[in-house]
Design a protein around this motif. Structure first.
Motif, PDB file in Angstrom:
ATOM      1  N   GLU A   7       0.842  -1.201   0.000  1.00 16.64           N
ATOM      2  CA  GLU A   7       0.000   0.000   0.000  1.00 16.64           C
ATOM      3  C   GLU A   7       0.877   1.251   0.000  1.00 16.64           C
ATOM      4  OE1 GLU A   7      -3.568   2.044   2.713  1.00 16.64           O
ATOM      5  OE2 GLU A   7      -2.721   0.084   3.255  1.00 16.64           O
ATOM      6  N   PHE A   8       0.610   2.162  -0.935  1.00 16.43           N
ATOM      7  CA  PHE A   8       1.239   3.487  -0.985  1.00 16.43           C
ATOM      8  C   PHE A   8       0.211   4.519  -0.547  1.00 16.43           C
ATOM      9  CE2 PHE A   8       4.595   1.427  -2.969  1.00 16.43           C
ATOM     10  CZ  PHE A   8       5.582   2.282  -3.431  1.00 16.43           C
ATOM     11  N   ASN A   9       0.576   5.336   0.448  1.00 13.18           N
ATOM     12  CA  ASN A   9      -0.338   6.366   0.963  1.00 13.18           C
ATOM     13  C   ASN A   9       0.252   7.755   0.748  1.00 13.18           C
ATOM     14  OD1 ASN A   9      -2.287   4.554   1.959  1.00 13.18           O
ATOM     15  ND2 ASN A   9      -1.083   4.206   3.828  1.00 13.18           N
ATOM     16  N   ASN A  10      -0.281   8.470  -0.223  1.00 10.77           N
ATOM     17  CA  ASN A  10       0.109   9.870  -0.486  1.00 10.77           C
ATOM     18  C   ASN A  10       1.640  10.033  -0.533  1.00 10.77           C
ATOM     19  OD1 ASN A  10      -2.602  10.782  -0.514  1.00 10.77           O
ATOM     20  ND2 ASN A  10      -2.591  10.744   1.745  1.00 10.77           N
ATOM     21  N   VAL A  11       2.291   9.213  -1.335  1.00 10.56           N
ATOM     22  CA  VAL A  11       3.744   9.220  -1.418  1.00 10.56           C
ATOM     23  C   VAL A  11       4.189  10.298  -2.409  1.00 10.56           C
ATOM     24  CG1 VAL A  11       5.781   7.925  -2.135  1.00 10.56           C
ATOM     25  CG2 VAL A  11       4.002   6.809  -0.774  1.00 10.56           C
ATOM     26  N   SER A  12       5.083  11.167  -1.950  1.00 11.93           N
ATOM     27  CA  SER A  12       5.733  12.157  -2.815  1.00 11.93           C
ATOM     28  C   SER A  12       7.237  11.983  -2.666  1.00 11.93           C
ATOM     29  CB  SER A  12       5.317  13.578  -2.428  1.00 11.93           C
ATOM     30  OG  SER A  12       3.936  13.784  -2.662  1.00 11.93           O
ATOM     31  N   LYS A  63       4.072  12.468  -7.124  1.00 13.93           N
ATOM     32  CA  LYS A  63       3.228  13.463  -6.462  1.00 13.93           C
ATOM     33  C   LYS A  63       1.968  12.794  -5.924  1.00 13.93           C
ATOM     34  CE  LYS A  63       4.796  16.706 -10.012  1.00 13.93           C
ATOM     35  NZ  LYS A  63       4.393  17.533 -11.189  1.00 13.93           N
ATOM     36  N   ASN A  64       1.945  12.612  -4.601  1.00 11.48           N
ATOM     37  CA  ASN A  64       0.752  12.089  -3.914  1.00 11.48           C
ATOM     38  C   ASN A  64       0.263  10.795  -4.550  1.00 11.48           C
ATOM     39  OD1 ASN A  64       0.651  14.265  -2.059  1.00 11.48           O
ATOM     40  ND2 ASN A  64      -0.367  15.533  -3.602  1.00 11.48           N
ATOM     41  N   ILE A  65       1.140   9.812  -4.640  1.00 10.99           N
ATOM     42  CA  ILE A  65       0.782   8.518  -5.209  1.00 10.99           C
ATOM     43  C   ILE A  65       0.122   7.660  -4.131  1.00 10.99           C
ATOM     44  CG2 ILE A  65       1.690   6.392  -6.234  1.00 10.99           C
ATOM     45  CD1 ILE A  65       1.755   8.765  -8.097  1.00 10.99           C
ATOM     46  N   SER A  66      -1.051   7.156  -4.429  1.00  8.75           N
ATOM     47  CA  SER A  66      -1.776   6.269  -3.510  1.00  8.75           C
ATOM     48  C   SER A  66      -2.367   5.107  -4.299  1.00  8.75           C
ATOM     49  CB  SER A  66      -2.900   7.012  -2.781  1.00  8.75           C
ATOM     50  OG  SER A  66      -2.389   8.024  -1.951  1.00  8.75           O
ATOM     51  N   LEU A 124       9.781   1.038  -3.000  1.00 11.81           N
ATOM     52  CA  LEU A 124       9.277  -0.159  -2.329  1.00 11.81           C
ATOM     53  C   LEU A 124      10.430  -1.026  -1.856  1.00 11.81           C
ATOM     54  CD1 LEU A 124       6.955  -1.972  -1.466  1.00 11.81           C
ATOM     55  CD2 LEU A 124       6.918  -2.937  -3.780  1.00 11.81           C
ATOM     56  N   PHE A 125      11.472  -1.126  -2.661  1.00  3.71           N
ATOM     57  CA  PHE A 125      12.643  -1.909  -2.273  1.00  3.71           C
ATOM     58  C   PHE A 125      13.525  -1.152  -1.285  1.00  3.71           C
ATOM     59  CE2 PHE A 125      16.229  -4.813  -3.130  1.00  3.71           C
ATOM     60  CZ  PHE A 125      15.521  -5.998  -3.186  1.00  3.71           C
ATOM     61  N   ARG A 126      13.194   0.086  -1.022  1.00  7.05           N
ATOM     62  CA  ARG A 126      13.862   0.986  -0.087  1.00  7.05           C
ATOM     63  C   ARG A 126      15.306   1.276  -0.494  1.00  7.05           C
ATOM     64  NH1 ARG A 126      14.732   0.943   6.418  1.00  7.05           N
ATOM     65  NH2 ARG A 126      14.886   3.182   6.598  1.00  7.05           N
ATOM     66  N   PHE A 127      15.501   1.526  -1.785  1.00  6.55           N
ATOM     67  CA  PHE A 127      16.746   2.123  -2.220  1.00  6.55           C
ATOM     68  C   PHE A 127      16.781   3.595  -1.811  1.00  6.55           C
ATOM     69  CE2 PHE A 127      17.193  -1.169  -5.780  1.00  6.55           C
ATOM     70  CZ  PHE A 127      18.085  -1.908  -5.020  1.00  6.55           C
ATOM     71  N   TYR A 128      15.615   4.190  -1.654  1.00 11.42           N
ATOM     72  CA  TYR A 128      15.456   5.561  -1.172  1.00 11.42           C
ATOM     73  C   TYR A 128      14.327   5.555  -0.146  1.00 11.42           C
ATOM     74  CZ  TYR A 128      17.888   6.579  -5.577  1.00 11.42           C
ATOM     75  OH  TYR A 128      18.782   6.599  -6.610  1.00 11.42           O
ATOM     76  N   ASP A 129      14.333   6.542   0.733  1.00 12.63           N
ATOM     77  CA  ASP A 129      13.246   6.721   1.694  1.00 12.63           C
ATOM     78  C   ASP A 129      12.307   7.807   1.203  1.00 12.63           C
ATOM     79  OD1 ASP A 129      13.693   4.766   3.589  1.00 12.63           O
ATOM     80  OD2 ASP A 129      15.108   5.997   4.734  1.00 12.63           O
ATOM     81  N   VAL A 130      11.013   7.573   1.400  1.00 11.33           N
ATOM     82  CA  VAL A 130      10.030   8.560   0.953  1.00 11.33           C
ATOM     83  C   VAL A 130      10.127   9.811   1.822  1.00 11.33           C
ATOM     84  CG1 VAL A 130       8.464   6.807   0.061  1.00 11.33           C
ATOM     85  CG2 VAL A 130       8.248   7.557   2.433  1.00 11.33           C
ATOM     86  N   GLU A 131       9.832  10.955   1.213  1.00  5.54           N
ATOM     87  CA  GLU A 131       9.877  12.218   1.937  1.00  5.54           C
ATOM     88  C   GLU A 131       8.528  12.558   2.555  1.00  5.54           C
ATOM     89  OE1 GLU A 131      11.104  14.689  -1.214  1.00  5.54           O
ATOM     90  OE2 GLU A 131      13.140  13.886  -1.327  1.00  5.54           O
ATOM     91  N   GLN A 132       7.479  12.203   1.838  1.00  2.00           N
ATOM     92  CA  GLN A 132       6.120  12.423   2.330  1.00  2.00           C
ATOM     93  C   GLN A 132       5.300  11.168   2.084  1.00  2.00           C
ATOM     94  OE1 GLN A 132       4.424  15.915   0.566  1.00  2.00           O
ATOM     95  NE2 GLN A 132       6.144  17.236   1.118  1.00  2.00           N
ATOM     96  N   GLY A 133       4.373  10.888   2.978  1.00  2.00           N
ATOM     97  CA  GLY A 133       3.553   9.699   2.840  1.00  2.00           C
ATOM     98  C   GLY A 133       4.216   8.480   3.449  1.00  2.00           C
ATOM     99  N   SER A 134       3.664   7.300   3.149  1.00  2.00           N
ATOM    100  CA  SER A 134       4.171   6.060   3.730  1.00  2.00           C
ATOM    101  C   SER A 134       3.937   4.910   2.764  1.00  2.00           C
ATOM    102  CB  SER A 134       3.491   5.769   5.061  1.00  2.00           C
ATOM    103  OG  SER A 134       2.088   5.612   4.881  1.00  2.00           O
ATOM    104  N   ASN A 187       5.061  -0.335   8.147  1.00  2.00           N
ATOM    105  CA  ASN A 187       5.791   0.706   7.421  1.00  2.00           C
ATOM    106  C   ASN A 187       7.189   0.202   7.096  1.00  2.00           C
ATOM    107  OD1 ASN A 187       7.159   3.086   6.593  1.00  2.00           O
ATOM    108  ND2 ASN A 187       5.698   4.331   7.734  1.00  2.00           N
ATOM    109  N   VAL A 188       7.574   0.292   5.827  1.00  2.00           N
ATOM    110  CA  VAL A 188       8.883  -0.244   5.419  1.00  2.00           C
ATOM    111  C   VAL A 188      10.031   0.518   6.074  1.00  2.00           C
ATOM    112  CG1 VAL A 188       7.966  -1.106   3.231  1.00  2.00           C
ATOM    113  CG2 VAL A 188       8.932   1.202   3.349  1.00  2.00           C
ATOM    114  N   LYS A 189       9.811   1.759   6.548  1.00  2.00           N
ATOM    115  CA  LYS A 189      10.880   2.521   7.185  1.00  2.00           C
ATOM    116  C   LYS A 189      11.155   2.060   8.610  1.00  2.00           C
ATOM    117  CE  LYS A 189      11.207   6.947   6.492  1.00  2.00           C
ATOM    118  NZ  LYS A 189      10.920   8.389   6.391  1.00  2.00           N
ATOM    119  N   THR A 190      10.247   1.272   9.176  1.00  2.00           N
ATOM    120  CA  THR A 190      10.406   0.839  10.565  1.00  2.00           C
ATOM    121  C   THR A 190      10.816  -0.623  10.671  1.00  2.00           C
ATOM    122  OG1 THR A 190       8.057   0.267  10.773  1.00  2.00           O
ATOM    123  CG2 THR A 190       8.697   2.527  11.302  1.00  2.00           C
TER     124      THR A 190
END
Length: 851
Positions: A586-591, A602-605, A631-641, A648-651
């Motif tokens: 699930e992507f929630n308002n990812v920018s 821009k605000n991908i959900s 999704l593979f977490r080569f980068y961390d999202v700046e906004q959203g989750s 949450n993949v960041k946790t």
């Protein structure tokens, strides 16, 4: 005034009398010292000011950073003439029978002029820049002036044994004179040290350039904080030592620790041997020159035994040195292994952003030079520099006690002047070594980059262009190498002059003492000559050692830049293990944007339900691949989750996240190893039967069997021996073997023909049943059976739905479909035939080798 006499020097002393009462005359030293300083600064300093006036450009005051050390530097330069003024005032009132002589007035007046003049030059250097001249570091004029001034402050030590001097603090006048001397000495010492540091000479151009470069290319953060050409390699030395410390001491092995202790014990024994070799040489000479003459075979045996332990003059072939070198091998190997493994681990921990910006050839060169430099640095410091300094100290003490203070003074002066000149000139040469290293990096990067792109070179017939470019890189390197070598010759010449001067002075004094004063013997001359030559041999290598240390520090700097490179993607404190039960994404308002100036998403959900297929389509640059990287977490999202089964993949830990996801990239890169190795990389402990089953499912097993060595066939650099379709099928087999919960396909069948593509899709349907799948597609026929198709345009989802729904609304997807129909009329036939198949990518099932 009655306190001022008409005499230039004190009574019964003339200016030409240098030695007075077994000491050097103050009238002579004060006059010569200040005169040399004044003539030197007014000639060369005035010439430097003329150059700045004619060619220099003013620097914007706002760009000059404030510096407390620079202010301290100016205060000290004003303090020295102030102390001279205080001294002459006290001289006229309470010191030295209230008498002032001409040399005192001259010394004070010139000091009041020359030091403020040096402040003026210092200000010009801070506020003006010369074209094509590196801005960091003072010019040789000021460095030479401060060096000569500090040397001049050391002349009073030549009179330390004279009872009438103030060193003994017998009267209040002596105490005041001593206090003024200490203040002057410390002031000139600090001025000299600050001159090497050059705190007021700061330039921000390189920093601005680096910032601009990083904004344009965010992956180039490796080039951040690269040292400027003129900065000292001893800068941040404590930081470098702190990083290296864990690798130097073999804390995991008691045996290696004992080896270290033994090595230092042998080193200490060598220092004692170096002292006794010339002593026994003297004893042998005295035994045949003094009466009665004796045949002292015992002295010869002891002397030869010491020489056997010592080896040559530097101990290079001696038993002690060879034994120490043998014991040190394992310690050196331990350090090399630890550093290389840590550096390799660190490189793998860096983000994709960094790896996209680095140059493989340059990084490999940095790794090789950096690890080699550590061992060289340890050997030079521990077994060359430190023993040489200890030998010098022992020699000075020995000559003062066994001969007299003048021999000790000659040895000390020669050694000190040699070391000071070596350090100053070598620090000046550092920029040439750095530039040569950068040119060497560029040369290697050019060759590696060209060879890696061998096919592209052939496609465009650019062999001559590549060869000419490589020749230019070599020529640039050789120009910098020439500058480095010519400055080395200058340093060697200066060192030779100093050593020869010291040897001449010592030999003349020794012969004078033997012939005129008759207080020493011929054996003493042999002792002096053999000891001093023995001492000068390692001292002659001191410059080489110091230059090697400088070079190794320079080589290490790039490696430290790699180690300093921060990990962009790290596990959060207390990160948990990803527990994938269903596999919902699930992507929630990812920018997200790779740079702040350009936002990619821009605000991908969206939600990819467990066991379903989600496909992304859109023009190049719309952000499709970015979604997979996030999704593979080569980068961390700046906004959203981003959530997987509401986690949450960041946790969660990166290792568990990536173990749950399988990726088949569009551009497949294989290891330069066997086909079996590349497939088995999906699950390293997989048995051979599972590897073969995965190859069959990816429709490449039969093709592999046609190769001469079957599964043991080498695929070549980056898999160049295989065709594009074969490489992609190996990548598909590798992902199948991994049996992930979630599958990411970046146009996984783009390099395959239609029939092979259908075979692979059928295999994926059987193997990947009920697995959550996300596809990036350019051929729309491969995703017509997706449960949901998302259309991206400029980082936004503009349409979503099934294939039939998107065709019917005649939007962006409909236009893309029509465009592909015009390019490939058989697309509609593929569509109808594919309807008989169940979509390959959504499904999931049991993996090979698992129940």
């Amino acid at each position: 005034m009655e306190n001022i006499t008409t005499n230039y020097c004190p009574p019964n002393v003339t200016f030409g009398q240098i030695w007075v009462a077994n000491g050097i005359s103050k009238c002579f030293t004060d006059t010569v010292t200040i005169s040399v300083l004044t003539i030197y600064l007014f000639i060369f300093g005035t010439a430097q000011l003329w150059v700045y006036k004619k060619y220099g450009t003013s620097v914007d005051h706002n760009s000059i950073a404030k510096s407390k050390l620079y202010n301290l530097q100016k205060i000290l330069l004003y303090l020295v003439p102030l102390l001279s003024l205080i001294r002459i005032i006290l001289q006229a009132t309470i010191l030295n029978e209230k008498k002032i002589f001409g040399y005192m007035i001259l010394n004070t007046l010139l000091t009041l002029i020359v030091y403020p003049y040096s402040v003026h030059i210092l200000r010009i250097e801070r506020h003006k820049r010369l074209p094509s001249v590196p801005p960091h570091g003072h010019g040789l004029v000021l460095l030479g002036f401060w060096t000569l001034a500090f040397i001049g402050e050391n002349f009073p030590f030549m009179n330390i044994g004279k009872s009438e001097w103030w060193f003994y603090l017998n009267t209040p006048s002596d105490q005041i004179e001593m206090a003024l001397f200490v203040l002057r000495y410390l002031s000139n010492l600090m001025i000299f040290a600050l001159g090497l540091r050059a705190p007021g000479i700061i330039d921000n151009s390189e920093q601005n350039y680096s910032s601009l470069n990083e904004d344009m290319h965010p992956g180039l953060s490796f080039y951040r904080n690269r040292p400027d050409d003129n900065s000292s390699t001893w800068k941040n030395a404590w930081y470098k030592i702190k990083i290296l410390a864990p690798f130097l001491w073999p804390k995991k092995s008691i045996l290696l620790q004992l080896r270290v202790i033994c090595c230092f014990g042998l080193l200490a024994a060598g220092r004692a041997i170096n002292l006794y070799v010339p002593i026994y040489n003297k004893k042998i000479v005295d035994s045949v020159t003094d009466t009665p003459i004796e045949f002292r075979w015992d002295l010869v045996l002891i002397y030869v035994a010491f020489k056997f332990l010592q080896g040559g003059g530097t101990g290079g072939m001696g038993v002690l040195n060879n034994l120490r070198s043998f014991l040190w091998i394992r310690i050196q190997q331990y350090t090399t292994c630890e550093v290389e493994v840590e550096l390799f681990r660190h490189l793998h921990s860096l983000s994709l952003r960094w790896h996209l910006g680095r140059k493989t050839g340059e990084v490999l060169r940095i790794m090789d030079r950096g690890t080699d430099s550590i061992n060289n640095l340890l050997n030079y410091i521990l077994f060359s520099i430190i023993p040489t300094i200890v030998d010098i100290i022992i020699a000075i003490i020995f000559f003062v006690s066994a001969f007299n203070k003048w021999f000790g003074l000659i040895v000390f002066s020669t050694m000190a002047l040699y070391i000071i000149v070596t350090i100053l000139v070598t620090e000046w040469r550092t920029k040439f070594q750095r530039r040569m290293n950068l040119a060497d990096n560029a040369r290697n990067a050019k060759s590696v980059d060209s060879l890696l792109n061998f096919e592209t070179v052939k496609y465009y017939g650019a062999e001559k262009y590549e060869v000419d470019g490589y020749r230019d890189a070599i020529n640039t390197f050789q120009i910098e190498e020439w500058k480095c070598l010519i400055t080395l010759n200058i340093l060697n010449t200066m060192q030779n002059v100093i050593i020869s001067g010291g040897l001449l002075a010592g030999s003349l004094l020794c012969l004078h003492t033997i012939v005129i004063e008759k207080t020493l013997t011929i054996g003493d001359y042999v002792l002096f000559a053999s000891y001093i030559i023995q001492l000068y041999v390692p001292l002659n290598w001191f410059g080489t050692y110091y230059r090697a240390i400088q070079k190794n520090f320079v080589d290490m700097e790039n490696m430290f830049e790699l180690l300093r490179e921060n990990q962009e993607i790290i596990d959060a404190p207390g990160a948990s293990i990803l527990n994938v039960k269903r596999g919902q994404v699930e992507f929630n308002n990812v920018s997200f944007g790779y740079t702040q100036d350009k936002i990619i998403l821009k605000n991908i959900s969206f939600v990819a339900p467990a066991g379903k297929t989600i496909a992304f389509v859109g023009q190049s640059g719309a952000g499709k691949s970015t979604i997979m990287r996030l999704l593979f977490r080569f980068y961390d999202v700046e906004q959203g989750s981003i959530l997987i089964d509401d986690q949450n993949v960041k946790t969660v830990k990166q290792e568990t996240l990536r173990s749950a996801i399988g990726v088949v990239p569009q551009d497949t890169v294989l290891f330069n190893n066997t086909i079996k190795y590349n497939i088995q990389y999906g699950r390293i402990d997989a048995p051979e039967a599972d590897v073969i089953a995965a190859a069959k499912a990816a429709d490449i097993h039969d093709r592999i069997l046609t190769f001469p060595e079957s599964y043991e066939t080498q695929v070549g650099e980056r898999g160049l021996r295989l065709s594009g379709g074969e490489k992609q099928r190996v990548a598909i087999a590798r992902t199948m073997l991994k049996a992930p919960k979630i599958v990411l396909l970046d146009e996984a069948t783009s390099a395959l023909d239609t029939q092979t593509e259908r075979n692979i899709q059928s295999a994926l349907n059987r193997i990947c049943n009920n697995r959550t799948t996300i596809i990036i597609a350019h051929r729309l026929s491969t995703i017509i059976h997706a449960d949901e198709i998302l259309v991206l345009k400029e980082g936004e989802i503009v349409e979503r739905g099934k294939h039939e729904e998107l065709i019917s609304i005649e939007g962006v997807y409909h236009s893309m479909w029509q465009a592909q129909l015009q390019k490939d009329p058989e697309l509609s036939e593929d569509d109808s035939s594919d309807k008989n198949n169940v979509n390959v990518v959504v499904k999931s099932g049991k993996s090979y080798g698992h129940p």
